[in-house]
Scaffold this active site. Sequence first.
Site, PDB file in Angstrom:
ATOM      1  N   HIS A   5       0.838  -1.204   0.000  1.00 29.60           N
ATOM      2  CA  HIS A   5       0.000   0.000   0.000  1.00 29.60           C
ATOM      3  C   HIS A   5       0.873   1.254   0.000  1.00 29.60           C
ATOM      4  O   HIS A   5       0.621   2.206  -0.742  1.00 29.60           O
ATOM      5  CB  HIS A   5      -0.904   0.039   1.241  1.00 29.60           C
ATOM      6  CG  HIS A   5      -1.913  -1.049   1.322  1.00 29.60           C
ATOM      7  ND1 HIS A   5      -2.109  -1.772   2.473  1.00 29.60           N
ATOM      8  CD2 HIS A   5      -2.789  -1.530   0.412  1.00 29.60           C
ATOM      9  CE1 HIS A   5      -3.070  -2.665   2.269  1.00 29.60           C
ATOM     10  NE2 HIS A   5      -3.495  -2.545   1.026  1.00 29.60           N
ATOM     11  N   LYS A  61     -16.386  -7.681   2.961  1.00 33.01           N
ATOM     12  CA  LYS A  61     -15.330  -8.398   3.666  1.00 33.01           C
ATOM     13  C   LYS A  61     -15.808  -8.770   5.058  1.00 33.01           C
ATOM     14  O   LYS A  61     -16.734  -8.186   5.593  1.00 33.01           O
ATOM     15  CB  LYS A  61     -14.072  -7.531   3.747  1.00 33.01           C
ATOM     16  CG  LYS A  61     -13.427  -7.306   2.384  1.00 33.01           C
ATOM     17  CD  LYS A  61     -12.089  -6.621   2.506  1.00 33.01           C
ATOM     18  CE  LYS A  61     -11.436  -6.502   1.138  1.00 33.01           C
ATOM     19  NZ  LYS A  61     -10.115  -5.876   1.233  1.00 33.01           N
ATOM     20  N   SER A  82      -3.170  -8.080   3.027  1.00 36.48           N
ATOM     21  CA  SER A  82      -3.578  -7.873   4.422  1.00 36.48           C
ATOM     22  C   SER A  82      -4.113  -9.152   5.045  1.00 36.48           C
ATOM     23  O   SER A  82      -3.824  -9.463   6.209  1.00 36.48           O
ATOM     24  CB  SER A  82      -4.619  -6.758   4.505  1.00 36.48           C
ATOM     25  OG  SER A  82      -4.051  -5.529   4.114  1.00 36.48           O
ATOM     26  N   ARG A 124      -1.278  -6.161  -7.688  1.00 45.71           N
ATOM     27  CA  ARG A 124      -0.181  -7.024  -7.265  1.00 45.71           C
ATOM     28  C   ARG A 124       0.126  -8.068  -8.326  1.00 45.71           C
ATOM     29  O   ARG A 124       1.279  -8.291  -8.671  1.00 45.71           O
ATOM     30  CB  ARG A 124      -0.527  -7.737  -5.959  1.00 45.71           C
ATOM     31  CG  ARG A 124      -0.691  -6.805  -4.782  1.00 45.71           C
ATOM     32  CD  ARG A 124      -1.262  -7.528  -3.612  1.00 45.71           C
ATOM     33  NE  ARG A 124      -2.588  -8.038  -3.979  1.00 45.71           N
ATOM     34  CZ  ARG A 124      -3.394  -8.690  -3.187  1.00 45.71           C
ATOM     35  NH1 ARG A 124      -3.044  -8.971  -1.976  1.00 45.71           N
ATOM     36  NH2 ARG A 124      -4.585  -9.089  -3.607  1.00 45.71           N
TER      37      ARG A 124
END
Length: 161
Positions: free
Chosen positions: A17, A41, A128, A91
């Site tokens: 990040h 989430k 994360s 990513r």
Amino acid sequence: MTVALYPGSFDPVHNGHLEVVERATLLFDEVVVAALRNPQKAEPLFNLEERQQMLVESMAHLERVRVVSMSTLVVEAAREVNATVIVRGLRVVSDFESELQMAQMNRQLSGIETVFVPTSPQNSFIASKLLREVARYGGDVSPFVPKIVSVRLDEKFDGAR
């Protein structure tokens, strides 16, 4: 002045990040990092206020970066901070499919464009969710997160181990 919004759950913020924000500051006059509540989430490890504080501390070395937290649609957050572009990090190739869909929806809803910033290979595997799992079981995540995040993860899981 071009203002970019970099939204995310940042639960917790990590070096990938930070890389995206650092690179975005080279492209835009101001980067607003927004910790958002994401109902898709699971229950977050850190509440919105905690995530915002970790972001502030993690990005204190960067000029032209502002940190906010919101519980709204990304396009509404962009409007609130006067952003004309949304920044998203990529990513791996599999990220692109879902990010493209979100970018297209955001453009249809608001006309706001999305700019994708790919992370470098040394950060491409950091997520994360993986960091939370490693930290939960006592693994060392300090190479992948800012110092404040490492400390907060240790505090969060110290009693759980």
